[in-house]
Write an enzyme that holds these catalytic residues in place. Structure first.
Site, PDB file in Angstrom:
ATOM      1  NE  ARG A   1      39.037  36.630  30.241  1.00  0.00           N
ATOM      2  CZ  ARG A   1      39.558  35.968  29.211  1.00  0.00           C
ATOM      3  NH1 ARG A   1      40.226  36.624  28.291  1.00  0.00           N
ATOM      4  NH2 ARG A   1      39.401  34.657  29.118  1.00  0.00           N
TER       5      ARG A   1
ATOM      6  CE  LYS B   1      41.765  30.670  37.678  1.00  0.00           C
ATOM      7  NZ  LYS B   1      43.065  30.838  37.012  1.00  0.00           N
TER       8      LYS B   1
ATOM      9  CG  ASP C   1      58.883  20.302  34.417  1.00  0.00           C
ATOM     10  OD1 ASP C   1      59.707  19.492  33.946  1.00  0.00           O
ATOM     11  OD2 ASP C   1      59.091  21.523  34.492  1.00  0.00           O
TER      12      ASP C   1
ATOM     13  CB  THR D   1      37.352  26.663  29.167  1.00  0.00           C
ATOM     14  OG1 THR D   1      38.267  27.426  29.951  1.00  0.00           O
ATOM     15  CG2 THR D   1      36.574  25.771  30.084  1.00  0.00           C
TER      16      THR D   1
ATOM     17  CE  LYS E   1      45.041  26.197  33.639  1.00  0.00           C
ATOM     18  NZ  LYS E   1      45.091  27.602  34.059  1.00  0.00           N
TER      19      LYS E   1
ATOM     20  CD  GLN F   1      37.959  30.647  28.780  1.00  0.00           C
ATOM     21  OE1 GLN F   1      38.369  29.689  28.131  1.00  0.00           O
ATOM     22  NE2 GLN F   1      38.264  30.821  30.038  1.00  0.00           N
TER      23      GLN F   1
ATOM     24  CG  ASP G   1      44.747  27.682  37.479  1.00  0.00           C
ATOM     25  OD1 ASP G   1      45.048  26.493  37.248  1.00  0.00           O
ATOM     26  OD2 ASP G   1      44.143  28.409  36.668  1.00  0.00           O
TER      27      ASP G   1
HETATM   28  O1  C5P Z   1      36.315  33.879  33.092  1.00  0.00           O
HETATM   29  P1  C5P Z   1      37.628  33.920  32.385  1.00  0.00           P
HETATM   30  O2  C5P Z   1      37.540  33.492  30.947  1.00  0.00           O
HETATM   31  O3  C5P Z   1      38.356  35.234  32.540  1.00  0.00           O
HETATM   32  O4  C5P Z   1      38.476  32.819  33.170  1.00  0.00           O
HETATM   33  C1  C5P Z   1      39.751  32.559  32.786  1.00  0.00           C
HETATM   34  C2  C5P Z   1      40.514  32.020  33.946  1.00  0.00           C
HETATM   35  O5  C5P Z   1      40.268  30.623  34.089  1.00  0.00           O
HETATM   36  C3  C5P Z   1      41.986  32.202  33.730  1.00  0.00           C
HETATM   37  O6  C5P Z   1      42.571  32.477  35.001  1.00  0.00           O
HETATM   38  C4  C5P Z   1      42.435  30.869  33.208  1.00  0.00           C
HETATM   39  O7  C5P Z   1      43.772  30.590  33.518  1.00  0.00           O
HETATM   40  C5  C5P Z   1      41.494  29.904  33.924  1.00  0.00           C
HETATM   41  N1  C5P Z   1      41.333  28.598  33.304  1.00  0.00           N
HETATM   42  C6  C5P Z   1      40.708  28.389  32.095  1.00  0.00           C
HETATM   43  N2  C5P Z   1      40.557  27.112  31.579  1.00  0.00           N
HETATM   44  C7  C5P Z   1      41.039  26.073  32.253  1.00  0.00           C
HETATM   45  C8  C5P Z   1      41.664  26.261  33.483  1.00  0.00           C
HETATM   46  C9  C5P Z   1      41.785  27.542  33.991  1.00  0.00           C
HETATM   47  O8  C5P Z   1      40.255  29.358  31.478  1.00  0.00           O
HETATM   48  N3  C5P Z   1      40.868  24.841  31.790  1.00  0.00           N
END
Ligand code: C5P
Length: 247
Positions: A227, A50, A82, A136, A79, A206, A77
Site C-alpha cells: 500500500r 506478488k 492444508d 506482519t 499461503k 500492519q 502468495d
Molecule cells: O505493504 P502492505 O501492508 O500493503 O503489504 C501487505 C501485503 O503483504 C499483502 O499482500 C499481504 O498479503 C502480504 N503479507 C503480509 N504479511 C505476511 C505475508 C504477506 O502482510 N506475513
C-alpha cells in the site's frame, strides 16, 4: 541528479546500482485496470510482482500468464495451509505455472512442509518455496488468543528452524525479527519481509513495520511493498524514493 531515469514510464536503472534488498510489489487491487496502470510503469528487470489471494481470486491463472509474458517474475502468495496431500497437489499445480516463488504457512507443520518440498522434486527449476512464520499484522497477544504462550520472537524462531529443517528456501517474517534469522541460518536461507513503510505512511492493519533502509541493515533479501506504493498518488515517485534510500 537522480540515479534513476524515466524511460517511457518505466523506472530504469541508469547505473550499476542494484537494489538490495530486492523489491517485490504486492499487486493488491480490486480491479485489473488499476493493477495494470501500475504494472505498465514497472520494469520487470527491477521489480518482482506478488499475486496474493485478492487478485488471484479475481483473475486466476490467466493473469499470471499475462504478467509473465511481459517478463515479470511472479511470487504466488497463496499461503497454502492444508493437509499434506492437498498442499502437495496444490504446490505441483502452482509450480506448473512457472512462478518464481510460492508461499505456504510454516504453522501447517512438518508433514505439510515436507509434502510441499517433495512436490517440487520433479521440477528442474521449481519456484522458491517460502514459509510464512508470522503475519506482519500479528501482535503477541494474538498468539495468546490461540493458546500459544511464548513470545513472537520465540514463535518465529521455532517456525524458522522447522522450515529450515524441512528444506525450504526461506521464510516470510517481520523485519524486526529478521536480524536473528540471518545470523542463525546463513545467507542461503532467504528472508522476505512485508510491512515496508516510509516515515509518513499509514500502517493500516500492519503491526510490525520497518523502512526499506532498515531492511537493508538487517540483510533482508526481498522486501514486499504494497500500500505504500499502490495507494500512493504518485507510485513512481514513491518507488524512486525507496530505491534511492537503499542504493
Ligand atoms: O505493504 P502492505 O501492508 O500493503 O503489504 C501487505 C501485503 O503483504 C499483502 O499482500 C499481504 O498479503 C502480504 N503479507 C503480509 N504479511 C505476511 C505475508 C504477506 O502482510 N506475513
Amino acid at each position: 541528479m537522480n540515479n534513476f531515469q524515466y524511460n517511457r514510464g518505466f523506472i530504469v536503472l541508469s547505473s550499476n546500482i542494484l537494489s538490495i534488498p530486492k523489491i517485490i510489489i504486492a499487486l493488491d487491487f480490486r480491479e485489473k485496470k488499476n493493477a495494470m496502470k501500475l504494472v505498465n510503469l514497472l520494469d520487470p528487470s527491477i521489480f518482482y510482482l506478488k499475486i496474493g489471494k485478492e487478485m488471484f481470486t479475481l483473475l486466476g491463472c490467466s493473469f499470471i500468464k499475462e504478467l509473465q509474458k511481459i517478463g515479470f517474475h511472479i511470487f504466488l502468495d497463496l499461503k497454502f495451509h492444508d493437509i499434506p496431500n492437498t498442499v502437495f497437489n496444490a504446490t505441483k499445480a502452482a509450480a506448473d505455472l512457472g512462478i518464481w516463488m510460492l508461499s505456504i504457512h510454516a504453522s501447517g507443520g512438518k508433514d505439510m512442509l515436507i509434502a510441499a518440498k517433495r512436490a517440487l522434486k520433479s521440477f528442474k527449476t521449481g519456484p522458491l518455496l517460502i514459509a510464512v512464520t508470522a503475519l506482519t499484522s500479528l501482535k503477541e497477544e494474538n498468539l495468546k488468543d490461540i493458546g500459544i504462550h511464548i513470545t513472537l520472537t520465540e514463535y518465529i524462531l521455532i517456525l524458522s528452524q522447522l522450515s529450515y529443517d524441512c528444506g525450504l528456501d526461506g521464510i516470510v517474517c517481520p523485519g524486526n525479527e529478521a536480524k536473528n534469522i540471518k545470523s542463525l541460518f546463513g545467507n542461503q536461507y532467504k528472508i522476505i519481509t512485508p510491512g515496508i513503510r516510509v516515515s509518513q505512511d499509514l500502517f493500516y492493519d500492519q503491526n510490525n513495520v520497518i523502512t526499506a533502509q532498515e531492511a537493508k541493515k538487517y540483510k533482508i533479501d526481498y522486501i514486499v511493498i504494497g500500500r505504500s506504493v499502490t495507494m500512493s498518488k504518485n507510485p513512481i515517485k514513491k518507488l524512486d524514493f525507496i530505491l534511492q534510500s537503499i542504493k
